[in-house]
Write a protein that holds these residues in place. Structure first.
Motif: not given
Length: 164
Positions: A63-68, A101-105, A109-117
């Motif tokens: 949903q947002r940055e930092g929600d794990l 859009a969901r995060a803005a509502a 912030p939506p977050g980012g930097g999601i990886m396969l690692h």
């Protein structure tokens, strides 16, 4: 002499083809969060399967940055990084327009930097233990050996589908 060289050339070509790696590029990566499995698909057929660890709060869509949470939906694997802090990584194109859009509502912030690692550098030997738990901040983790196999078969631009 020509007759001998043609069969010899054919035999050498055949041997070189047999010695080449048989890995093929896949056309879809699917992660089933509830199973903690990543599947490689080629024309709808599973050609590889790997166990994964997810974000520390694995249920539900990010949903947002930092929600794990690990996001759910369809994205693209858009960049490979051989110099990652987590062995190797392949970036997932999260957030998309709907995620933003969901995060803005929600006013977050939506977050980012999601990886396969792979595993955190220097900790690869502990993967058998670490992979028993969801330990990432929203990424999808594999053992380093599984990341090598994935790296060889997944091209930049391959779609990834992450489902509950």
């Amino acid at each position: 002499m020509r007759r001998r060289s043609v069969p010899l050339m054919l035999m050498l070509m055949l041997l070189s083809m047999l010695a080449a790696p048989l890995a093929q590029a896949v056309d879809l990566v699917r992660v089933v969060k509830s199973e903690r499995q990543l599947y490689l698909l080629e024309n709808g057929t599973v050609v590889g399967q790997y166990p994964v660890a997810l974000g520390r709060q694995p249920r539900g869509h990010k949903q947002r940055e930092g929600d794990l949470r690990t996001p759910e939906g369809r994205y693209v694997l858009d960049k490979k990084n051989a110099e990652s802090a987590f062995y190797r990584s392949i970036r997932i194109s999260y957030p998309n327009d709907d995620d933003r859009a969901r995060a803005a509502a929600l006013g977050v912030p939506p977050g980012g930097g999601i990886m396969l690692h792979g595993q955190k550098n220097g900790f690869g030997e502990y993967a058998a233990y670490a992979q028993r738990f969801d330990w990432t901040e929203g990424c999808i983790a594999l053992t380093d050996a599984d990341m090598d196999a994935l790296w060889a078969r997944v091209a930049v631009g391959t779609p990834i589908e992450i489902v509950p």
